[in-house]
Design a protein around this motif. Structure first.
Motif, PDB file in Angstrom:
ATOM      1  N   ILE A 208      -7.961   0.904  -8.272  1.00 17.36           N
ATOM      2  CA  ILE A 208      -7.762   0.004  -7.069  1.00 17.36           C
ATOM      3  C   ILE A 208      -7.162   0.931  -6.046  1.00 17.36           C
ATOM      4  CG2 ILE A 208      -4.952  -0.389  -6.077  1.00 17.36           C
ATOM      5  CD1 ILE A 208      -4.505  -0.897  -9.067  1.00 17.36           C
ATOM      6  N   LYS A 209      -6.970   2.039  -5.614  1.00 18.69           N
ATOM      7  CA  LYS A 209      -7.542   2.679  -4.027  1.00 18.69           C
ATOM      8  C   LYS A 209      -8.583   2.726  -3.550  1.00 18.69           C
ATOM      9  CE  LYS A 209      -6.332   7.294  -2.384  1.00 18.69           C
ATOM     10  NZ  LYS A 209      -6.174   8.896  -2.902  1.00 18.69           N
ATOM     11  N   SER A 210     -10.117   2.404  -4.852  1.00 15.81           N
ATOM     12  CA  SER A 210     -11.076   2.056  -3.980  1.00 15.81           C
ATOM     13  C   SER A 210     -10.658   0.798  -3.446  1.00 15.81           C
ATOM     14  CB  SER A 210     -11.858   2.675  -5.212  1.00 15.81           C
ATOM     15  OG  SER A 210     -13.648   2.329  -3.871  1.00 15.81           O
ATOM     16  N   ARG A 211     -10.259   0.101  -4.276  1.00 16.82           N
ATOM     17  CA  ARG A 211     -10.553  -1.893  -3.244  1.00 16.82           C
ATOM     18  C   ARG A 211      -9.646  -1.803  -2.554  1.00 16.82           C
ATOM     19  NH1 ARG A 211      -7.879  -4.098  -8.229  1.00 16.82           N
ATOM     20  NH2 ARG A 211      -8.429  -6.016  -7.335  1.00 16.82           N
ATOM     21  N   ILE A 212      -8.716  -0.847  -2.107  1.00 21.06           N
ATOM     22  CA  ILE A 212      -8.033  -1.630  -1.149  1.00 21.06           C
ATOM     23  C   ILE A 212      -8.948  -0.844   0.537  1.00 21.06           C
ATOM     24  CG2 ILE A 212      -5.711   0.013   0.059  1.00 21.06           C
ATOM     25  CD1 ILE A 212      -4.343  -0.170  -2.490  1.00 21.06           C
TER      26      ILE A 212
ATOM     27  N   VAL B 191       1.004  -1.364  -0.004  1.00 20.10           N
ATOM     28  CA  VAL B 191      -0.482  -0.070  -0.024  1.00 20.10           C
ATOM     29  C   VAL B 191       0.794   0.835  -0.143  1.00 20.10           C
ATOM     30  CG1 VAL B 191      -1.749   1.332   1.429  1.00 20.10           C
ATOM     31  CG2 VAL B 191      -2.081  -1.026   1.453  1.00 20.10           C
ATOM     32  N   GLN B 192       2.148   0.816   0.857  1.00 15.35           N
ATOM     33  CA  GLN B 192       2.577   2.539   0.676  1.00 15.35           C
ATOM     34  C   GLN B 192       3.071   2.453  -0.929  1.00 15.35           C
ATOM     35  OE1 GLN B 192       5.798   1.846   4.299  1.00 15.35           O
ATOM     36  NE2 GLN B 192       4.402   1.485   5.455  1.00 15.35           N
ATOM     37  N   ASN B 193       4.220   1.100  -1.292  1.00 13.60           N
ATOM     38  CA  ASN B 193       4.356   1.300  -2.778  1.00 13.60           C
ATOM     39  C   ASN B 193       3.225   1.977  -4.014  1.00 13.60           C
ATOM     40  OD1 ASN B 193       6.738   0.769  -1.593  1.00 13.60           O
ATOM     41  ND2 ASN B 193       6.440  -2.012  -2.441  1.00 13.60           N
ATOM     42  N   PHE B 194       2.169   1.645  -3.559  1.00  7.09           N
ATOM     43  CA  PHE B 194       1.030   2.494  -4.049  1.00  7.09           C
ATOM     44  C   PHE B 194       0.920   3.978  -3.695  1.00  7.09           C
ATOM     45  CE2 PHE B 194      -3.126   3.418  -4.971  1.00  7.09           C
ATOM     46  CZ  PHE B 194      -3.612   2.845  -5.416  1.00  7.09           C
ATOM     47  N   ASN B 195       0.857   4.613  -2.758  1.00  8.07           N
ATOM     48  CA  ASN B 195       0.626   5.572  -2.438  1.00  8.07           C
ATOM     49  C   ASN B 195       2.156   6.554  -3.562  1.00  8.07           C
ATOM     50  OD1 ASN B 195      -2.064   5.517  -1.400  1.00  8.07           O
ATOM     51  ND2 ASN B 195      -0.928   5.437   0.374  1.00  8.07           N
ATOM     52  N   LYS B 196       3.184   6.087  -3.190  1.00  7.55           N
ATOM     53  CA  LYS B 196       4.431   6.683  -3.069  1.00  7.55           C
ATOM     54  C   LYS B 196       3.500   7.028  -5.279  1.00  7.55           C
ATOM     55  CE  LYS B 196       9.095   6.394  -3.492  1.00  7.55           C
ATOM     56  NZ  LYS B 196      10.018   5.821  -3.505  1.00  7.55           N
ATOM     57  N   GLN B 197       3.567   5.300  -5.741  1.00  8.42           N
ATOM     58  CA  GLN B 197       3.697   5.240  -6.995  1.00  8.42           C
ATOM     59  C   GLN B 197       2.441   6.454  -8.092  1.00  8.42           C
ATOM     60  OE1 GLN B 197       3.007   1.560  -8.227  1.00  8.42           O
ATOM     61  NE2 GLN B 197       3.049   2.327 -10.995  1.00  8.42           N
TER      62      GLN B 197
ATOM     63  N   MET C 171     -10.829 -10.147  -1.757  1.00  9.64           N
ATOM     64  CA  MET C 171     -10.590  -9.279  -2.014  1.00  9.64           C
ATOM     65  C   MET C 171      -8.864  -9.009  -1.416  1.00  9.64           C
ATOM     66  SD  MET C 171     -13.223  -6.324  -0.761  1.00  9.64           S
ATOM     67  CE  MET C 171     -12.223  -4.903  -2.130  1.00  9.64           C
ATOM     68  N   ASN C 172      -7.902  -9.231  -0.588  1.00  8.48           N
ATOM     69  CA  ASN C 172      -6.537  -9.458  -0.094  1.00  8.48           C
ATOM     70  C   ASN C 172      -6.276 -10.435  -1.311  1.00  8.48           C
ATOM     71  OD1 ASN C 172      -4.653  -8.690   1.644  1.00  8.48           O
ATOM     72  ND2 ASN C 172      -4.803 -11.237   2.381  1.00  8.48           N
ATOM     73  N   VAL C 173      -5.951 -11.752  -1.617  1.00  3.62           N
ATOM     74  CA  VAL C 173      -5.565 -12.114  -2.662  1.00  3.62           C
ATOM     75  C   VAL C 173      -5.845 -11.332  -4.146  1.00  3.62           C
ATOM     76  CG1 VAL C 173      -5.963 -14.634  -3.840  1.00  3.62           C
ATOM     77  CG2 VAL C 173      -6.003 -14.125  -1.293  1.00  3.62           C
ATOM     78  N   ASP C 174      -6.684 -10.630  -4.698  1.00  4.49           N
ATOM     79  CA  ASP C 174      -6.311 -10.147  -5.178  1.00  4.49           C
ATOM     80  C   ASP C 174      -5.930  -9.056  -5.517  1.00  4.49           C
ATOM     81  OD1 ASP C 174      -8.428 -11.475  -6.879  1.00  4.49           O
ATOM     82  OD2 ASP C 174     -10.287 -10.768  -6.166  1.00  4.49           O
ATOM     83  N   LEU C 175      -5.813  -7.879  -4.465  1.00  7.70           N
ATOM     84  CA  LEU C 175      -4.928  -6.887  -4.569  1.00  7.70           C
ATOM     85  C   LEU C 175      -3.058  -7.453  -3.957  1.00  7.70           C
ATOM     86  CD1 LEU C 175      -7.091  -4.834  -2.267  1.00  7.70           C
ATOM     87  CD2 LEU C 175      -6.522  -4.316  -4.589  1.00  7.70           C
ATOM     88  N   GLN C 176      -2.983  -8.668  -3.096  1.00  6.18           N
ATOM     89  CA  GLN C 176      -1.960  -9.151  -2.847  1.00  6.18           C
ATOM     90  C   GLN C 176      -0.965  -9.236  -4.268  1.00  6.18           C
ATOM     91  OE1 GLN C 176       0.199  -8.796  -0.095  1.00  6.18           O
ATOM     92  NE2 GLN C 176      -1.163  -9.440   1.785  1.00  6.18           N
ATOM     93  N   GLU C 177      -1.478  -9.954  -4.924  1.00 12.19           N
ATOM     94  CA  GLU C 177      -0.987  -9.981  -6.533  1.00 12.19           C
ATOM     95  C   GLU C 177      -0.911  -9.271  -7.215  1.00 12.19           C
ATOM     96  OE1 GLU C 177      -3.996 -13.308  -8.065  1.00 12.19           O
ATOM     97  OE2 GLU C 177      -3.116 -14.734  -6.917  1.00 12.19           O
ATOM     98  N   GLU C 178      -2.425  -8.874  -7.304  1.00 11.83           N
ATOM     99  CA  GLU C 178      -1.864  -7.110  -8.038  1.00 11.83           C
ATOM    100  C   GLU C 178      -1.428  -5.467  -7.664  1.00 11.83           C
ATOM    101  OE1 GLU C 178      -5.812  -4.661 -10.187  1.00 11.83           O
ATOM    102  OE2 GLU C 178      -5.907  -6.029  -9.134  1.00 11.83           O
ATOM    103  N   LEU C 179      -0.677  -5.699  -6.821  1.00 12.67           N
ATOM    104  CA  LEU C 179      -0.653  -4.060  -6.313  1.00 12.67           C
ATOM    105  C   LEU C 179       1.366  -4.440  -6.532  1.00 12.67           C
ATOM    106  CD1 LEU C 179      -1.929  -3.295  -2.745  1.00 12.67           C
ATOM    107  CD2 LEU C 179      -2.517  -2.597  -4.961  1.00 12.67           C
ATOM    108  N   PRO C 180       1.953  -5.669  -6.388  1.00 11.48           N
ATOM    109  CA  PRO C 180       3.520  -5.099  -6.433  1.00 11.48           C
ATOM    110  C   PRO C 180       3.353  -5.940  -7.739  1.00 11.48           C
ATOM    111  CG  PRO C 180       2.609  -7.362  -5.447  1.00 11.48           C
ATOM    112  CD  PRO C 180       1.192  -6.802  -5.159  1.00 11.48           C
ATOM    113  N   SER C 181       2.710  -6.660  -9.114  1.00 13.13           N
ATOM    114  CA  SER C 181       2.660  -6.210 -10.880  1.00 13.13           C
ATOM    115  C   SER C 181       2.707  -5.205 -11.370  1.00 13.13           C
ATOM    116  CB  SER C 181       1.857  -6.855 -10.785  1.00 13.13           C
ATOM    117  OG  SER C 181       1.728  -6.701 -12.395  1.00 13.13           O
ATOM    118  N   LEU C 182       1.641  -3.570 -10.458  1.00 15.74           N
ATOM    119  CA  LEU C 182       1.418  -2.803 -10.552  1.00 15.74           C
ATOM    120  C   LEU C 182       2.656  -2.015 -10.138  1.00 15.74           C
ATOM    121  CD1 LEU C 182      -0.092   0.241 -11.672  1.00 15.74           C
ATOM    122  CD2 LEU C 182      -1.133  -0.109  -9.239  1.00 15.74           C
TER     123      LEU C 182
END
Length: 440
Positions: A136-140, A48-54, A188-199
């Motif tokens: 993605i932010k809404s799903r988080i 989540v921190q990486n997502f916000n920075k990105q 929801m957690n599994v989907d985001l755990q895969e999607e956030l690192p890829s993004l």
């Protein structure tokens, strides 16, 4: 009945949402107070921190890219105006007019093409890249709410199990709600755990492609623009060759220690009325020998004030003692001096001065030419200028270096200052000619 049923469903849904919000708020308060444990996932928090920075970096890049595009458009407009000016001043009979117009058209097309390609290959790609972040932010955020629901259901189930008086029906219902909350959260957690690192990993390729596109477009643009500029230069060189005799000549600049003004234009008089201006002309034609005054003294250059003083003071030789050869030399030298200087010094003949005697000229500054009177007040704007009041009389003297005299300016010393100090270096200065009127 259907309407009542619809209203009842809506009311029930609203009540359910309100209850969920209250339960979540209560759970968060208990967690902050340490009365309830909170499910932690440090790996996900790092994502989540990486997502916000990105997201922050991408938003800034988008903003700066839009600013860059606005600057390109502004430069396009400025270049277009400059070329339009060239087209207007380029006269029809000058060679290369059609070529210059064609270059201006190609210049305009090149700017438009550069701007459009930047929009297509950089800005639109940037917008598409950032378009995935809001979802993605809404799903988080939703995942965070479901985690609170899961913790709340877990705590409720555990509290019923540890109660002294157990209610098997309530325990079974609580267990069912816990399993349901856990399932929703984990999906929801599994989907985001895969999607956030890829993004997060995709940012490198995106930045590379974006800046490579910008750099490549700039390189091609400047190459083509360089060709157009070279073509325009060739056209102008051809124009210069045909009209080489009309090349603009830069006026010589005065030396640093010269008291004369450099590159200055005199201000107009306050009332706009032009003051009387003595005409200073350079005589390039030698005067015929028949008009020369026999025995006239050879006038000196304004850059030789000491010798001019000797002539004015009466130490010049008598008219009859001058050799014929000297008379011819005097005529030749006079033809190369400004007419006003020649007139001033040629007036000294046989010990007399125009408008007065030799004795009267001893009180005037070296090289004195004529007097002017200030018609308007003039405020000096530099240390080498004279401060004038209306009515002040100024004794005009020549510039030490005539090339340093700017059009519309004279060198002089106020009569009152000269009579009081007799020091030319401290009193002299330049002043605008159109603020004065010649009186002698």
């Amino acid at each position: 009945m259907a309407e009542m049923g619809s209203k009842g469903v809506t009311a029930g849904k609203i009540a359910s949402n309100v209850q969920k919000k209250l339960t979540r708020a209560q759970e968060k308060v208990l967690q902050k107070l340490g009365k309830a444990d909170e499910t932690k996932d440090e790996q996900f928090e790092q994502c989540v921190q990486n997502f916000n920075k990105q997201l922050t970096e991408g938003t800034r890049l988008q903003k700066d890219l839009r600013t860059y595009l606005a600057s390109v458009k502004a430069m396009h407009e400025a270049s277009k105006k400059l070329n339009e000016c060239l087209q207007e001043v380029y006269e029809p009979d000058w060679p290369g007019r059609d070529d210059a117009n064609k270059i201006a058209e190609n210049n305009d097309l090149l700017w438009m093409d550069f701007h459009q390609k930047l929009v297509d290959q950089a800005l639109l790609t940037m917008d598409t890249y950032l378009g995935q972040f809001p979802d993605i932010k809404s799903r988080i955020a939703k995942r965070g709410r479901k985690l609170v629901d899961y913790d709340s259901a877990r705590h409720h189930f555990e509290s019923l199990q540890t109660a002294k008086k157990k209610d098997e029906v309530k325990i079974a219902k609580a267990e069912e709600e816990l399993i349901k909350a856990q399932k929703v959260f984990e999906e929801m957690n599994v989907d985001l755990q895969e999607e956030l690192p890829s993004l997060w990993n995709s940012r490198v390729g995106f930045y590379v492609n974006t800046f490579q596109s910008i750099a490549g477009l700039e390189e091609n643009f400047h190459k083509e623009m360089s060709k157009l500029n070279q073509n325009l230069n060739d056209v102008l060189v051809s124009l210069e060759k045909q009209h080489g005799s009309n090349t603009f000549t830069v006026k010589a600049q005065p030396s640093d220690n010269a008291p004369a003004k450099g590159n200055k234009s005199p201000s107009p008089p306050p009332d706009g009325s032009p003051a009387a201006t003595p005409e200073i002309r350079v005589n390039h034609e030698p005067e015929p020998a028949s008009v020369a005054t026999p025995g006239a003294a050879l006038p000196k250059s304004p850059s030789q004030p000491s010798e001019a003083t000797e002539v004015a003071g009466g130490t010049q030789p008598a008219a009859g003692a001058q050799e014929p050869g000297e008379t011819a030399a005097s005529e030749a030298a006079s033809s190369s001096l400004p007419a006003v200087v020649v007139e001033t010094f040629s007036a000294t003949v046989n010990g007399t001065v125009e408008g007065g005697s030799t004795a009267g000229r001893l009180d005037l500054p070296p090289g004195f030419m004529f007097k002017v009177q200030a018609q308007h007040d003039y405020t000096a704007t530099d240390t080498d200028e004279l401060q004038l009041k209306a009515g002040d009389v100024v004794l005009v003297i020549p510039f030490q270096n005539p090339e340093e005299q700017d059009e519309g300016w004279l060198m002089g010393v106020k009569e009152s200052d000269w009579n009081q100090h007799k020091e030319l270096e401290k009193c002299r200065g330049v002043f605008p000619e159109n603020f004065t009127e010649r009186v002698q």
